[in-house]
Write a protein that holds these residues in place. Structure first.
Motif, PDB file in Angstrom:
ATOM      1  N   LEU A 101       0.848  -1.194   0.000  1.00 22.29           N
ATOM      2  CA  LEU A 101       0.000   0.000   0.000  1.00 22.29           C
ATOM      3  C   LEU A 101       0.879   1.238   0.000  1.00 22.29           C
ATOM      4  CD1 LEU A 101      -2.911   1.147   0.417  1.00 22.29           C
ATOM      5  CD2 LEU A 101      -2.511   0.977   2.862  1.00 22.29           C
ATOM      6  N   LYS A 102       0.525   2.222  -0.819  1.00 17.22           N
ATOM      7  CA  LYS A 102       1.240   3.501  -0.798  1.00 17.22           C
ATOM      8  C   LYS A 102       0.223   4.623  -0.680  1.00 17.22           C
ATOM      9  CE  LYS A 102       5.010   6.178  -2.701  1.00 17.22           C
ATOM     10  NZ  LYS A 102       6.192   6.172  -3.570  1.00 17.22           N
ATOM     11  N   ILE A 103       0.380   5.440   0.352  1.00 18.49           N
ATOM     12  CA  ILE A 103      -0.510   6.578   0.610  1.00 18.49           C
ATOM     13  C   ILE A 103       0.287   7.856   0.371  1.00 18.49           C
ATOM     14  CG2 ILE A 103      -1.931   7.748   2.331  1.00 18.49           C
ATOM     15  CD1 ILE A 103      -2.252   5.036   3.726  1.00 18.49           C
ATOM     16  N   PRO A 104      -0.084   8.652  -0.634  1.00 19.86           N
ATOM     17  CA  PRO A 104       0.689   9.860  -0.951  1.00 19.86           C
ATOM     18  C   PRO A 104       0.644  10.888   0.189  1.00 19.86           C
ATOM     19  CG  PRO A 104      -0.823   9.293  -2.736  1.00 19.86           C
ATOM     20  CD  PRO A 104      -1.200   8.453  -1.558  1.00 19.86           C
ATOM     21  N   ALA A 105       1.696  11.681   0.282  1.00 21.09           N
ATOM     22  CA  ALA A 105       1.761  12.740   1.290  1.00 21.09           C
ATOM     23  C   ALA A 105       0.589  13.707   1.130  1.00 21.09           C
ATOM     24  CB  ALA A 105       3.085  13.492   1.166  1.00 21.09           C
ATOM     25  N   GLY A 106       0.023  14.118   2.260  1.00 19.60           N
ATOM     26  CA  GLY A 106      -1.038  15.118   2.248  1.00 19.60           C
ATOM     27  C   GLY A 106      -2.415  14.599   1.910  1.00 19.60           C
ATOM     28  N   SER A 107      -2.569  13.277   1.785  1.00 20.95           N
ATOM     29  CA  SER A 107      -3.882  12.731   1.408  1.00 20.95           C
ATOM     30  C   SER A 107      -4.666  12.285   2.635  1.00 20.95           C
ATOM     31  CB  SER A 107      -3.715  11.565   0.433  1.00 20.95           C
ATOM     32  OG  SER A 107      -2.988  10.511   1.031  1.00 20.95           O
ATOM     33  N   PHE A 108      -5.966  12.138   2.454  1.00 19.97           N
ATOM     34  CA  PHE A 108      -6.867  11.626   3.491  1.00 19.97           C
ATOM     35  C   PHE A 108      -7.285  10.238   3.023  1.00 19.97           C
ATOM     36  CE2 PHE A 108      -9.786  13.346   6.949  1.00 19.97           C
ATOM     37  CZ  PHE A 108     -10.139  12.086   7.404  1.00 19.97           C
TER      38      PHE A 108
ATOM     39  N   THR B  37     -12.003   2.847   9.851  1.00 24.06           N
ATOM     40  CA  THR B  37     -13.415   2.898  10.233  1.00 24.06           C
ATOM     41  C   THR B  37     -14.170   1.713   9.652  1.00 24.06           C
ATOM     42  OG1 THR B  37     -15.431   4.252  10.184  1.00 24.06           O
ATOM     43  CG2 THR B  37     -14.010   4.347   8.245  1.00 24.06           C
ATOM     44  N   HIS B  38     -15.296   1.358  10.306  1.00 25.38           N
ATOM     45  CA  HIS B  38     -16.206   0.368   9.716  1.00 25.38           C
ATOM     46  C   HIS B  38     -17.437   1.074   9.149  1.00 25.38           C
ATOM     47  CE1 HIS B  38     -17.926   0.704  13.890  1.00 25.38           C
ATOM     48  NE2 HIS B  38     -19.031   0.775  13.182  1.00 25.38           N
ATOM     49  N   ASP B  39     -17.469   2.411   9.261  1.00 29.41           N
ATOM     50  CA  ASP B  39     -18.625   3.204   8.849  1.00 29.41           C
ATOM     51  C   ASP B  39     -18.433   3.656   7.394  1.00 29.41           C
ATOM     52  OD1 ASP B  39     -20.436   5.348   8.360  1.00 29.41           O
ATOM     53  OD2 ASP B  39     -20.606   5.739  10.504  1.00 29.41           O
ATOM     54  N   GLN B  40     -19.209   3.058   6.487  1.00 29.73           N
ATOM     55  CA  GLN B  40     -19.012   3.349   5.065  1.00 29.73           C
ATOM     56  C   GLN B  40     -19.286   4.811   4.735  1.00 29.73           C
ATOM     57  OE1 GLN B  40     -22.059   1.376   2.683  1.00 29.73           O
ATOM     58  NE2 GLN B  40     -23.238   0.976   4.512  1.00 29.73           N
ATOM     59  N   GLU B  41     -20.316   5.402   5.349  1.00 30.88           N
ATOM     60  CA  GLU B  41     -20.635   6.800   5.071  1.00 30.88           C
ATOM     61  C   GLU B  41     -19.497   7.714   5.519  1.00 30.88           C
ATOM     62  OE1 GLU B  41     -23.604  10.198   6.779  1.00 30.88           O
ATOM     63  OE2 GLU B  41     -24.520   8.267   6.370  1.00 30.88           O
ATOM     64  N   GLU B  42     -18.916   7.401   6.676  1.00 26.36           N
ATOM     65  CA  GLU B  42     -17.806   8.199   7.191  1.00 26.36           C
ATOM     66  C   GLU B  42     -16.617   8.141   6.234  1.00 26.36           C
ATOM     67  OE1 GLU B  42     -17.380   8.334  11.502  1.00 26.36           O
ATOM     68  OE2 GLU B  42     -15.349   7.587  11.207  1.00 26.36           O
ATOM     69  N   ALA B  43     -16.286   6.953   5.759  1.00 25.64           N
ATOM     70  CA  ALA B  43     -15.159   6.803   4.838  1.00 25.64           C
ATOM     71  C   ALA B  43     -15.412   7.560   3.537  1.00 25.64           C
ATOM     72  CB  ALA B  43     -14.913   5.325   4.545  1.00 25.64           C
ATOM     73  N   MET B  44     -16.620   7.443   3.001  1.00 30.54           N
ATOM     74  CA  MET B  44     -16.924   8.068   1.714  1.00 30.54           C
ATOM     75  C   MET B  44     -17.028   9.579   1.824  1.00 30.54           C
ATOM     76  SD  MET B  44     -19.627   5.280   0.230  1.00 30.54           S
ATOM     77  CE  MET B  44     -19.784   6.011  -1.395  1.00 30.54           C
ATOM     78  N   THR B  45     -17.469  10.077   2.975  1.00 26.70           N
ATOM     79  CA  THR B  45     -17.618  11.514   3.178  1.00 26.70           C
ATOM     80  C   THR B  45     -16.264  12.207   3.300  1.00 26.70           C
ATOM     81  OG1 THR B  45     -19.743  11.234   4.293  1.00 26.70           O
ATOM     82  CG2 THR B  45     -18.580  13.298   4.708  1.00 26.70           C
ATOM     83  N   MET B  46     -15.318  11.547   3.983  1.00 27.32           N
ATOM     84  CA  MET B  46     -14.092  12.223   4.379  1.00 27.32           C
ATOM     85  C   MET B  46     -12.881  11.932   3.495  1.00 27.32           C
ATOM     86  SD  MET B  46     -14.633  11.521   8.440  1.00 27.32           S
ATOM     87  CE  MET B  46     -13.075  12.168   8.970  1.00 27.32           C
ATOM     88  N   ALA B  47     -12.778  10.721   2.973  1.00 31.39           N
ATOM     89  CA  ALA B  47     -11.511  10.294   2.368  1.00 31.39           C
ATOM     90  C   ALA B  47     -11.393  10.635   0.887  1.00 31.39           C
ATOM     91  CB  ALA B  47     -11.334   8.796   2.573  1.00 31.39           C
ATOM     92  N   ASP B  48     -10.167  10.915   0.459  1.00 29.94           N
ATOM     93  CA  ASP B  48      -9.854  11.043  -0.970  1.00 29.94           C
ATOM     94  C   ASP B  48      -9.825   9.657  -1.607  1.00 29.94           C
ATOM     95  OD1 ASP B  48      -9.234  13.807  -0.485  1.00 29.94           O
ATOM     96  OD2 ASP B  48      -7.278  13.158   0.240  1.00 29.94           O
ATOM     97  N   THR B  49      -9.251   8.706  -0.858  1.00 33.18           N
ATOM     98  CA  THR B  49      -9.111   7.329  -1.327  1.00 33.18           C
ATOM     99  C   THR B  49      -9.576   6.379  -0.233  1.00 33.18           C
ATOM    100  OG1 THR B  49      -7.174   7.988  -2.621  1.00 33.18           O
ATOM    101  CG2 THR B  49      -7.507   5.625  -2.294  1.00 33.18           C
ATOM    102  N   VAL B  50     -10.331   5.358  -0.630  1.00 33.70           N
ATOM    103  CA  VAL B  50     -10.830   4.351   0.316  1.00 33.70           C
ATOM    104  C   VAL B  50     -10.290   2.991  -0.110  1.00 33.70           C
ATOM    105  CG1 VAL B  50     -12.884   3.182   1.233  1.00 33.70           C
ATOM    106  CG2 VAL B  50     -12.945   5.653   0.770  1.00 33.70           C
ATOM    107  N   ALA B  51      -9.779   2.233   0.866  1.00 40.29           N
ATOM    108  CA  ALA B  51      -9.392   0.845   0.628  1.00 40.29           C
ATOM    109  C   ALA B  51     -10.328  -0.038   1.441  1.00 40.29           C
ATOM    110  CB  ALA B  51      -7.944   0.610   1.048  1.00 40.29           C
ATOM    111  N   VAL B  52     -11.041  -0.937   0.758  1.00 40.00           N
ATOM    112  CA  VAL B  52     -11.964  -1.849   1.444  1.00 40.00           C
ATOM    113  C   VAL B  52     -11.201  -3.122   1.778  1.00 40.00           C
ATOM    114  CG1 VAL B  52     -14.140  -3.109   1.311  1.00 40.00           C
ATOM    115  CG2 VAL B  52     -13.923  -0.886   0.172  1.00 40.00           C
TER     116      VAL B  52
END
Length: 392
Positions: free
Chosen positions: A33-40, A198-213
């Motif tokens: 996994l690679k998460i770029p600097a400055g990302s959510f 998080t296990h909260d799908q709405e929270e992940a989709m609302t806040m993150a630039d990228t989501v990994a399931v």
């Protein structure tokens, strides 16, 4: 919120071949996994999928069985937690009850003998809009305010990476949604790299630039929230990230752009670009809000998929939409979410109905097709597990 000198550059995070075994089971399996600097970035999944273990590995609270963890290009796998440029915000705020809010935020700075700990603590409190309560004790603040203090305390040390472990789980729904927006705004303003578990799908989709399931220690799919929702690749992702109607079908032909499949004599088409498989027995799906429900047969249209007749077995009015459950031959019960653009429901309990949706809203999954009964049972089990994990 105003600009502040707490703004700093986050570091990228890279996990290379990470595996974590415990006696009797493997929690994380060959994770790259690679998460770029400055990302959510959000790690999303049900309880036991390995997401919290991954976060603890990054924080240094667990050691990987194998693999490397790099922060800003530096291998930190062997470093103690306090030697890593990482801070964690937990669901429990862990504030010192006998200290003022200002003292709580300044505590870590004083221990590190940083210059001007009080000034920096005030600055962090201004960032979360709580400097006006600096002289109060934690017990005098609401849950949302305490969580913002915990965030200020984490940010004030200017970590390269901020880890969020279910940080909003203890808040009520309205406050949680407000904090989702605030956290995203703070992340953009400060410029840190955020890894949110998080296990909260709405929270992940609302806040993150990228989501990994995550599922069973592996990442099933990763991408922008809208990409994962509109084009899931597996049964697990299709059902964990929202709801999906899935059909076990056989590919019977097609064109350069579209596959034609058969569901007990009814044709369902799916764009080739939206299907993981192009031959044999496959699983196709469509989201409930993409479907239209009517009380008359659907006129033939190359751009539409249409199935029916079916029987309405449940009608639930939820304000902005009405949710229908429809029983169809050869399929699990189908869910249809119809926006309430007119007074009264389109159909009533027991009505005979036909369903349709645009071909371009259909997706084909990578999983081996299950038999219809097994598919229904498997999806029911997954739905129950997902709802349990979400506290529903």
């Amino acid at each position: 919120m105003t600009e502040n000198s707490l703004a700093t550059s986050g570091a990228d995070l890279e996990l290379v071949g990470i595996q974590k075994r415990f006696p009797g089971f493997t929690a994380v399996e060959n994770l790259d996994l690679k998460i770029p600097a400055g990302s959510f970035f959000a790690l999303l999944g049900p309880s036991g999928c390995g997401k919290t273990t991954t976060l603890r590995l990054v924080a240094g609270l667990e050691d990987p069985t194998q693999g490397k963890i790099l922060i800003g290009g530096k291998d930190v796998s062997g470093l103690k937690p306090h030697k890593r440029q990482v801070n964690t915000v937990f669901q429990s705020y862990a504030l010192f009850p006998h200290m003022t809010i200002l003292e709580n935020v300044a505590f870590g700075l004083r221990r590190r003998k940083s210059a001007d700990p009080v000034g920096k603590a005030h600055e962090a409190l201004r960032l979360v809009e709580l400097d006006h309560v600096a002289d109060r004790k934690p017990a005098q603040l609401s849950g949302g305010q305490q969580q913002r203090v915990a965030l200020a305390r984490a940010v004030v040390n200017r970590p390269a990476l901020l880890l969020l472990d279910e940080p909003l789980g203890a808040l009520d729904l309205k406050l949680r949604r407000q904090m989702q927006q605030e956290l995203k705004q703070i992340q953009q303003e400060v410029g840190l790299t955020f890894l949110h578990v998080t296990h909260d799908q709405e929270e992940a989709m609302t806040m993150a630039d990228t989501v990994a399931v995550m599922n069973k220690g592996r990442i099933e799919q990763m991408g922008a929230p809208e990409e994962l929702y509109e084009l899931p690749r597996t049964v697990f992702v299709a059902n964990f990230l929202g709801q999906s109607n899935l059909f076990a079908v056989d590919v019977v032909g097609g064109s350069d752009q579209v596959l034609h499949t058969d569901l007990l004599g009814t044709r369902i088409s799916v764009p080739r670009s939206r299907s993981e498989r192009e031959s044999g027995s496959i699983t196709v799906g469509v989201r409930p809000e993409k479907m239209t429900l009517g009380t008359a047969p659907v006129e033939p249209d190359a751009g539409l998929n249409a199935i029916g007749p079916g029987r309405v077995t449940d009608v639930s009015f939820i304000g902005v939409s009405t949710q229908y459950t429809v029983e169809l031959p050869g399929s699990a019960p189908v869910q249809v979410f119809q926006q309430n653009l007119q007074a009264g429901p389109t159909a009533a309990l027991g009505d005979e109905v036909w369903l349709s949706w645009r071909v371009e809203h259909t997706f084909g999954l990578a999983d081996d097709r299950l038999e219809t009964g097994a598919l229904t049972a498997d999806l029911s089990t997954q739905a129950i597990a997902a709802h349990a994990a979400l506290g529903e």
